[in-house]
Scaffold this motif. Structure first.
Motif, PDB file in Angstrom:
ATOM      1  N   VAL A 120       0.843  -1.200   0.000  1.00 29.69           N
ATOM      2  CA  VAL A 120       0.000   0.000   0.000  1.00 29.69           C
ATOM      3  C   VAL A 120       0.875   1.244   0.000  1.00 29.69           C
ATOM      4  N   PHE A 121       1.839   1.286   0.901  1.00 32.25           N
ATOM      5  CA  PHE A 121       2.669   2.476   1.039  1.00 32.25           C
ATOM      6  C   PHE A 121       3.717   2.572  -0.069  1.00 32.25           C
ATOM      7  N   ILE A 122       4.121   1.423  -0.594  1.00 32.65           N
ATOM      8  CA  ILE A 122       4.971   1.440  -1.791  1.00 32.65           C
ATOM      9  C   ILE A 122       4.203   2.052  -2.946  1.00 32.65           C
ATOM     10  N   GLY A 123       2.943   1.654  -3.103  1.00 32.98           N
ATOM     11  CA  GLY A 123       2.118   2.190  -4.188  1.00 32.98           C
ATOM     12  C   GLY A 123       1.876   3.680  -4.063  1.00 32.98           C
ATOM     13  N   ILE A 124       1.714   4.138  -2.820  1.00 34.28           N
ATOM     14  CA  ILE A 124       1.542   5.568  -2.588  1.00 34.28           C
ATOM     15  C   ILE A 124       2.818   6.311  -2.952  1.00 34.28           C
ATOM     16  N   SER A 319       1.877  -2.408  -7.197  1.00 32.19           N
ATOM     17  CA  SER A 319       2.608  -2.273  -5.940  1.00 32.19           C
ATOM     18  C   SER A 319       3.188  -3.610  -5.489  1.00 32.19           C
ATOM     19  N   VAL A 320       2.411  -4.679  -5.657  1.00 25.14           N
ATOM     20  CA  VAL A 320       2.879  -6.020  -5.303  1.00 25.14           C
ATOM     21  C   VAL A 320       4.056  -6.417  -6.179  1.00 25.14           C
ATOM     22  N   ASP A 321       3.949  -6.140  -7.462  1.00 19.04           N
ATOM     23  CA  ASP A 321       5.041  -6.465  -8.382  1.00 19.04           C
ATOM     24  C   ASP A 321       6.321  -5.734  -7.975  1.00 19.04           C
ATOM     25  N   TYR A 322       6.190  -4.471  -7.605  1.00 14.88           N
ATOM     26  CA  TYR A 322       7.352  -3.686  -7.177  1.00 14.88           C
ATOM     27  C   TYR A 322       7.925  -4.254  -5.876  1.00 14.88           C
ATOM     28  N   ALA A 323       7.054  -4.592  -4.923  1.00 21.02           N
ATOM     29  CA  ALA A 323       7.508  -5.131  -3.636  1.00 21.02           C
ATOM     30  C   ALA A 323       8.238  -6.453  -3.809  1.00 21.02           C
ATOM     31  N   ASN A 324       7.739  -7.286  -4.709  1.00 25.59           N
ATOM     32  CA  ASN A 324       8.317  -8.615  -4.890  1.00 25.59           C
ATOM     33  C   ASN A 324       9.593  -8.618  -5.716  1.00 25.59           C
ATOM     34  N   ASN A 325       9.787  -7.590  -6.522  1.00 24.34           N
ATOM     35  CA  ASN A 325      10.882  -7.629  -7.489  1.00 24.34           C
ATOM     36  C   ASN A 325      11.901  -6.506  -7.352  1.00 24.34           C
ATOM     37  N   THR A 326      11.746  -5.658  -6.349  1.00 28.27           N
ATOM     38  CA  THR A 326      12.690  -4.557  -6.131  1.00 28.27           C
ATOM     39  C   THR A 326      13.432  -4.786  -4.820  1.00 28.27           C
ATOM     40  N   GLU A 327      14.732  -4.887  -4.905  1.00 24.42           N
ATOM     41  CA  GLU A 327      15.540  -5.154  -3.721  1.00 24.42           C
ATOM     42  C   GLU A 327      15.328  -4.096  -2.652  1.00 24.42           C
ATOM     43  N   ASP A 328      15.100  -4.540  -1.434  1.00 26.65           N
ATOM     44  CA  ASP A 328      14.938  -3.685  -0.258  1.00 26.65           C
ATOM     45  C   ASP A 328      13.684  -2.818  -0.300  1.00 26.65           C
ATOM     46  N   ALA A 329      12.771  -3.088  -1.217  1.00 32.98           N
ATOM     47  CA  ALA A 329      11.563  -2.262  -1.304  1.00 32.98           C
ATOM     48  C   ALA A 329      10.787  -2.292   0.013  1.00 32.98           C
ATOM     49  N   VAL A 330      10.607  -3.477   0.579  1.00 26.63           N
ATOM     50  CA  VAL A 330       9.831  -3.587   1.810  1.00 26.63           C
ATOM     51  C   VAL A 330      10.601  -3.048   3.022  1.00 26.63           C
ATOM     52  N   PRO A 331      11.868  -3.443   3.260  1.00 28.92           N
ATOM     53  CA  PRO A 331      12.586  -2.878   4.406  1.00 28.92           C
ATOM     54  C   PRO A 331      12.693  -1.356   4.376  1.00 28.92           C
ATOM     55  N   LEU A 332      12.793  -0.777   3.177  1.00 33.36           N
ATOM     56  CA  LEU A 332      12.923   0.676   3.097  1.00 33.36           C
ATOM     57  C   LEU A 332      11.614   1.397   3.379  1.00 33.36           C
ATOM     58  N   ILE A 333      10.476   0.756   3.094  1.00 32.30           N
ATOM     59  CA  ILE A 333       9.188   1.429   3.282  1.00 32.30           C
ATOM     60  C   ILE A 333       8.676   1.275   4.706  1.00 32.30           C
ATOM     61  N   LEU A 353       4.180 -13.771   1.399  1.00 35.75           N
ATOM     62  CA  LEU A 353       4.214 -13.642  -0.052  1.00 35.75           C
ATOM     63  C   LEU A 353       3.118 -12.673  -0.470  1.00 35.75           C
ATOM     64  N   PHE A 354       3.502 -11.545  -1.037  1.00 36.29           N
ATOM     65  CA  PHE A 354       2.531 -10.572  -1.515  1.00 36.29           C
ATOM     66  C   PHE A 354       1.947 -11.055  -2.841  1.00 36.29           C
ATOM     67  N   VAL A 355       0.634 -10.995  -2.985  1.00 38.94           N
ATOM     68  CA  VAL A 355      -0.026 -11.423  -4.220  1.00 38.94           C
ATOM     69  C   VAL A 355      -1.105 -10.424  -4.595  1.00 38.94           C
ATOM     70  N   SER A 356      -1.539 -10.498  -5.846  1.00 35.18           N
ATOM     71  CA  SER A 356      -2.640  -9.666  -6.319  1.00 35.18           C
ATOM     72  C   SER A 356      -3.564 -10.540  -7.152  1.00 35.18           C
ATOM     73  N   GLY A 357      -4.691  -9.980  -7.562  1.00 36.00           N
ATOM     74  CA  GLY A 357      -5.669 -10.745  -8.316  1.00 36.00           C
ATOM     75  C   GLY A 357      -6.448 -11.677  -7.413  1.00 36.00           C
ATOM     76  N   ILE A 358      -7.197 -12.577  -8.016  1.00 36.85           N
ATOM     77  CA  ILE A 358      -8.034 -13.501  -7.248  1.00 36.85           C
ATOM     78  C   ILE A 358      -7.932 -14.893  -7.852  1.00 36.85           C
ATOM     79  N   ASP A 359      -7.556 -15.861  -7.037  1.00 31.97           N
ATOM     80  CA  ASP A 359      -7.591 -17.261  -7.422  1.00 31.97           C
ATOM     81  C   ASP A 359      -8.584 -17.936  -6.486  1.00 31.97           C
TER      82      ASP A 359
END
Length: 388
Positions: A120-124, A319-333, A353-359
Motif C-alpha cells: 500500500v505504502f509502496i504504491g503511494i 505495488s505487489v510487483d514492485y515489492a516482490n521484485n525490487t531489492e529492499d523495497a519492503v525494508p525501506l518502506i 508472499l505478496f499477491v494480487s488478483g483472485i484465485d
C-alpha cells in the motif's frame, strides 16, 4: 474442540533469562507482522496519501524491555516454495485498460500497521495509485476484523483482513466481497516454537501440551490444527491459550505455555532470545502457501463504483510487483509508516508472499478448512463472494 485457558509454571535457567532480557526490546523494534489475524481492538489513526509516505502510526504495544539490545539474527528459512500465483483480477477492459474514470477518486483503506500492507505504502510513494486516478488515505486498526464494521458502515471503502474474519462475517450475512488477494504464507512467516530443553521437537510431541495462539477460532488456530492432524493428533490433544503475539515470548520464557504459535517477528525473537527451537513451520505441508488475507468491499460499493474497484486492484497489482521484485523495497518502506522499526530490523524478517488478483481455488481452501474445524456452520462458495 478441547479449547481451554490454563497456565503452567516452569523455571528458566539464569543464562536463558539473561539472554531473554537482552533481546526482549526487539519486540518493540521488530513488531511489524502481528499478522492480519490479530486483536480486534481499534487503535486507528488516519494518514493521508501522496507521493510522500504517510506519517508513522503507533504500532501495537510491546512488552517492557531494557534499552541495550543486540540485533537478532533471522531464523533460517527453508527453501522458498512455489506457491500458486493468483490469477489476474478482472479489471477494466479485456486489454487491461481502465473502463473509465474512478467514480470515487478519494478512497480510504482500513489496514493494520504491519509488513503485510507494505505494498500500500509502496504504491503511494511510487505513484501507482495516483496513476489510476486515486488518492488514498489509511486508517490503522489493531486487527483486520476491526475494519469489517467500518467498511459495512461506509466509514472506509476497502478493508484489509484475514480470510477467517471475512468468511465468519459472510456467514453472519454481511454483504462483503473480496476485491483482491493481498498475501499468502511464505516459509517461516509463522512457526511453532518451544524451549530447547522442552523435549518438543516435532508436531507429534505436542500431545498434552499447552499452545499459545493470538486469537481463538481464527487463522493461527486453523494452521495449528492442520499441523496437529497431519501428526495424527487433534485439538482435543492440546490446550490452546489465547495470548497476544507481543506477549508470547515472555509467556514461553515464564513457562506459562509449552509452545507458541507466532508470526514474524516473534519467531525470530524467540529463537534468538530464548534459544527456542522451531517445532514446525506453521504453514508447512498441505497448507504450504496458505491464503492469509485480502482486501474487502461491500456489494453496494462494488456495484456503485466498479471503476474505482478496478483502479484499486490495478494499483495494488503494480505495488505487489514492485515489492516482490525490487531489492529492499519492503525494508525501506516499513520505517516510513511504522516508527518503531528500522531498515536493518526489517531486513531480518521472513515476510509473507505478496499477491494480487483472485484465485478462487486457492482462497476456497480457507472456508473448507473452517467447515472442517467447526468454525463455519455450512460450506461457503468463494466464487459467490468475489468482485466480478
Amino acid at each position: 474442540m478441547g479449547i481451554h485457558k490454563e497456565s503452567r509454571g516452569k523455571h528458566m535457567s539464569d543464562h536463558r533469562r539473561g539472554r531473554a532480557l537482552r533481546y526482549a526490546a526487539l519486540i518493540a523494534t521488530l513488531a511489524l507482522t502481528a499478522a492480519a489475524c490479530g486483536s480486534d481492538d481499534d487503535g486507528a489513526s488516519d494518514t493521508t496519501a501522496g507521493t510522500d509516505a504517510p506519517a508513522a502510526s503507533e504500532a501495537p504495544a510491546a512488552t517492557d524491555a531494557p534499552a541495550d539490545t543486540e540485533a537478532a539474527t533471522a531464523t533460517e528459512a527453508p527453501a522458498e516454495s512455489d506457491a500458486p500465483a493468483a490469477t489476474d483480477a478482472a479489471t477494466g477492459t479485456d486489454a487491461g485498460e481502465p473502463a473509465g474514470e474512478p467514480e470515487k477518486a478519494d478512497i480510504k483503506l482500513g489496514i493494520i500497521p504491519i509488513a503485510d500492507v507494505a505494498p500500500v505504502f509502496i504504491g503511494i510513494e511510487q505513484g501507482f495509485f495516483e496513476e489510476e486516478g486515486l488518492t488514498v488515505s489509511t486508517e490503522f486498526a489493531q486487527g483486520g476484523a476491526a475494519s469489517i464494521p467500518s467498511v459495512v458502515s461506509g466509514d472506509i471503502d476497502f478493508a484489509f483482513g484475514a480470510y477467517p474474519s471475512f468468511f465468519s462475517a459472510v456467514q453472519e450475512g454481511l454483504p462483503l466481497l473480496i476485491s483482491t488477494e493481498a498475501n499468502r504464507a511464505a516459509p517461516l512467516f509463522g512457526g511453532l516454537y518451544a524451549l530447547p530443553d522442552s523435549g518438543i521437537a516435532t508436531p507429534a510431541d505436542l500431545a498434552g501440551k499447552t499452545i499459545a495462539v493470538n486469537t481463538l477460532n481464527n487463522l493461527v488456530q486453523l494452521a495449528v490444527e492442520a499441523q496437529l492432524v497431519d501428526a495424527g493428533l487433534t485439538l482435543d490433544d492440546v490446550t490452546l491459550v489465547e495470548i497476544p503475539f507481543p506477549d508470547m515470548v515472555a509467556a514461553l520464557e515464564r513457562g506459562d505455555v509449552d509452545v507458541i504459535a507466532v508470526v514474524e517477528p516473534f519467531g525470530t525473537i524467540a529463537k534468538n532470545s530464548l534459544d527456542a527451537v522451531l517445532v514446525t513451520d506453521m504453514f508447512a505441508g498441505r497448507i504450504e502457501g496458505f491464503p492469509v488475507a485480502g482486501f474487502y468491499v461491500t456489494e453496494s460499493f462494488a456495484a456503485d463504483n466498479p471503476n474505482t474497484v478496478a483502479a484499486f486492484n490495478r494499483a495494488w497489482a503494480k505495488s505487489v510487483d514492485y515489492a516482490n521484485n525490487t531489492e529492499d523495497a519492503v525494508p525501506l518502506i516499513l520505517p516510513k509508516y511504522i516508527e518503531t522499526t528500522t531498515v536493518e530490523a526489517a531486513r531480518l524478517l521472513n515476510d509473507p508472499l505478496f499477491v494480487s488478483g483472485i484465485d478462487t481455488d486457492v482462497i476456497q481452501t480457507v472456508p473448507d478448512f473452517m467447515v472442517e474445524a467447526g468454525l463455519l456452520d455450512a460450506p461457503i462458495d468463494v466464487t459467490e463472494h468475489v468482485v466480478e
